[in-house]
Design a protein around this motif. Structure first.
Motif, PDB file in Angstrom:
ATOM      1  N   CYS A  63       0.840  -1.205   0.000  1.00  0.00           N
ATOM      2  CA  CYS A  63       0.000   0.000   0.000  1.00  0.00           C
ATOM      3  C   CYS A  63       0.877   1.258   0.000  1.00  0.00           C
ATOM      4  O   CYS A  63       1.558   1.518  -0.979  1.00  0.00           O
ATOM      5  N   GLY A 116      -6.012  10.406   1.591  1.00  0.00           N
ATOM      6  CA  GLY A 116      -6.152   8.979   1.270  1.00  0.00           C
ATOM      7  C   GLY A 116      -5.045   8.589   0.309  1.00  0.00           C
ATOM      8  O   GLY A 116      -4.362   9.466  -0.234  1.00  0.00           O
ATOM      9  N   GLY A 119      -6.917  -1.370   7.429  1.00  0.00           N
ATOM     10  CA  GLY A 119      -7.530  -0.411   6.526  1.00  0.00           C
ATOM     11  C   GLY A 119      -8.413  -1.077   5.482  1.00  0.00           C
ATOM     12  O   GLY A 119      -9.347  -0.470   4.964  1.00  0.00           O
ATOM     13  N   GLY A 120      -8.130  -2.321   5.151  1.00  0.00           N
ATOM     14  CA  GLY A 120      -8.885  -3.005   4.098  1.00  0.00           C
ATOM     15  C   GLY A 120      -9.614  -4.249   4.566  1.00  0.00           C
ATOM     16  O   GLY A 120     -10.357  -4.855   3.785  1.00  0.00           O
ATOM     17  N   ASP A 144     -17.730  -1.670   4.718  1.00  0.00           N
ATOM     18  CA  ASP A 144     -16.437  -1.024   4.977  1.00  0.00           C
ATOM     19  C   ASP A 144     -15.623  -1.821   5.991  1.00  0.00           C
ATOM     20  O   ASP A 144     -16.173  -2.505   6.850  1.00  0.00           O
ATOM     21  N   GLU A 188     -11.125   1.710   7.673  1.00  0.00           N
ATOM     22  CA  GLU A 188     -11.707   2.638   6.693  1.00  0.00           C
ATOM     23  C   GLU A 188     -12.745   3.528   7.410  1.00  0.00           C
ATOM     24  O   GLU A 188     -12.818   4.736   7.153  1.00  0.00           O
ATOM     25  N   ASP A 199     -10.941   6.104   9.309  1.00  0.00           N
ATOM     26  CA  ASP A 199     -10.389   7.128   8.412  1.00  0.00           C
ATOM     27  C   ASP A 199     -11.484   8.068   7.910  1.00  0.00           C
ATOM     28  O   ASP A 199     -11.288   9.280   7.815  1.00  0.00           O
ATOM     29  N   LYS A 200     -12.682   7.501   7.620  1.00  0.00           N
ATOM     30  CA  LYS A 200     -13.777   8.346   7.122  1.00  0.00           C
ATOM     31  C   LYS A 200     -14.324   9.225   8.237  1.00  0.00           C
ATOM     32  O   LYS A 200     -14.631  10.408   8.020  1.00  0.00           O
ATOM     33  N   TYR A 236      -4.860  12.740   8.358  1.00  0.00           N
ATOM     34  CA  TYR A 236      -4.801  11.396   7.800  1.00  0.00           C
ATOM     35  C   TYR A 236      -3.473  10.742   8.166  1.00  0.00           C
ATOM     36  O   TYR A 236      -2.462  11.433   8.145  1.00  0.00           O
ATOM     37  N   PRO A 237      -3.366   9.464   8.491  1.00  0.00           N
ATOM     38  CA  PRO A 237      -4.461   8.503   8.628  1.00  0.00           C
ATOM     39  C   PRO A 237      -5.281   8.772   9.884  1.00  0.00           C
ATOM     40  O   PRO A 237      -4.761   9.205  10.911  1.00  0.00           O
ATOM     41  N   SER A 262     -21.042   0.557   7.478  1.00  0.00           N
ATOM     42  CA  SER A 262     -21.565   1.657   6.663  1.00  0.00           C
ATOM     43  C   SER A 262     -22.645   2.442   7.414  1.00  0.00           C
ATOM     44  O   SER A 262     -22.733   3.665   7.280  1.00  0.00           O
ATOM     45  N   LYS A 322     -20.983   4.885   9.862  1.00  0.00           N
ATOM     46  CA  LYS A 322     -20.400   6.011   9.116  1.00  0.00           C
ATOM     47  C   LYS A 322     -21.485   7.025   8.750  1.00  0.00           C
ATOM     48  O   LYS A 322     -21.329   8.233   8.956  1.00  0.00           O
TER      49      LYS A 322
END
Ligand SMILES: Nc1ncnc2c1ncn2[C@@H]1O[C@H](COP(=O)(O)OP(=O)(O)OP(=O)(O)O)[C@@H](O)[C@H]1O
Ligand SMILES: [Mg+2]
Length: 335
Positions: A10, A39, A135-136, A158, A162, A165-166, A175-176, A210, A213
């Motif tokens: 990454c 990002g 993160g993923g 998500d 993530e 981060d959002k 960020y991060p 989600s 968020k």
């Protein structure tokens, strides 16, 4: 064995050296170019890896006080991750190994995260449950034995990192976002709002981020600029509580359901202070053994890659030089 590890999946260019029975260097060059975009920009990441890979590897060899000619093999991440980024590390490893006439072993980045528990100490002997939170990825994995993984639960949308981060972006933090939310949340009231916890009705070990968020977004939109500024820390604390509690809830359920008494954390979100404290309490209460990698081994690094690679190279395994990056590489074949 004297091994070099390379990680470029990454936005971290990383190299580490393992000499016989211990880690002797661990270099991580974080790419700053992405900060202003909030990002990772894939094309910029690949270019930065090209610039950073040689000095990073040289630094790792220098710190370990070893000449490259004495290496016995190279472990390198071949997925999952950004295709262009993976390609840089993999091609570098292949070229170096061909020139030195030594083997390469391709390592799954997520398997590497699990091995981060076994870099400095013995780590958990299988079977154990790994909570992979990055993160993923957001997964509960039953490690039957090294190399044999069963995914017990995963996120439907998500990843938890993530979501951090959002949320950080919505709160106008740097960020991060994970570390920034963690820090700000420490000064806020976690009871300020009861955000949705992301339970999934028909699957007790899956996750969803989600809704959380969106709830944070709608709440912030409902506030005046002054109210928003005043309640930032409380929103961060309430968000963090909701995000972390479901991880704890599902981990406890998995330990109980599969009758396992060891839980290992892996991935960047394992740095989170609330999660670490809460799981420590739960492990004392329920009597399971908790493994937490040191903070610098939770986020992306090559120490975990060289440790995983060592496991396979010592068993006589090696990868073909035709190995290609697999951006969507999975931990188990059925996932
Ligand atoms: N203290 C913290 N609290 C919460 N989240 C954190 C903390 N520190 C880091 N993170 C989060 O961890 C994530 C980065 O972790 P990691 O480097 O393991 O992920 P990745 O490599 O991008 O994803 P993957 O491993 O799934 O490919 C980011 O989303 C970051 O915000
Ligand atoms: Mg990672």
């Amino acid at each position: 064995m004297k091994l070099l590890g390379i990680e470029t999946s990454c936005d971290e260019t990383a190299a580490a050296v393992w000499l016989e029975d211990r880690l002797t260097s661990n270099i991580v060059a974080s790419q700053e170019v992405h900060q202003k975009y909030g990002g990772v920009v894939p094309e910029l990441a690949s270019r930065a890896h090209v610039q950073l890979i040689l000095p990073t590897v040289q630094k790792a060899l220098k710190e370990a006080e070893i000449e490259k000619e004495h290496l016995d093999g190279i472990a390198v991440t071949f997925g999952p991750g950004l295709a262009g980024s993976l390609l840089v590390g993999l091609n570098f490893a292949k070229a170096m190994a061909l020139a030195l006439d030594i083997p390469i072993i391709g390592v799954n980045h997520i398997e590497g995260h699990i091995f981060s528990n076994s870099v400095l100490g013995e780590g958990p002997p299988p079977p154990f449950i790994a909570l992979i939170i990055s993160g993923g990825h957001t997964q509960l994995v039953l490690v039957h034995e090294w190399g044999k993984y069963e995914i017990l639960g995963k996120t439907r949308d998500d990843a938890v990192g993530e979501a951090f981060d959002k949320a950080a972006k919505m709160l106008e933090l740097s960020y991060p976002g994970g570390p920034a939310v963690d820090k700000l949340a420490a000064t806020g009231d976690p009871e300020y709002l009861d955000f949705p916890k992301g339970r999934i009705k028909d699957s007790e070990l899956d996750f969803s981020y989600s809704g959380l968020k969106t709830a944070v977004l709608y709440h912030l939109q409902s506030l005046s600029p002054e109210e928003r500024e005043r309640s930032k820390a409380d929103v961060a604390a309430s968000f963090q509580k909701a995000a972390i509690e479901i991880l704890i809830e599902n981990s406890l359920k998995a330990l109980e359901k599969y009758q396992i008494d060891q839980l290992a954390l892996a991935g960047g979100v394992a740095c989170n202070s609330l999660l670490r404290n809460r799981l420590k309490e739960e492990s004392e209460k329920h009597g399971f053994k908790l493994f937490t990698p040191p903070l610098n081994l939770c986020t992306d690094n090559a120490a975990m890659i060289v440790r995983a690679g060592r496991f396979y190279l010592e068993r006589g395994e090696r990868s073909e030089f035709s190995l290609s990056p697999v951006p969507s590489l999975r931990l188990d074949s059925e996932d």
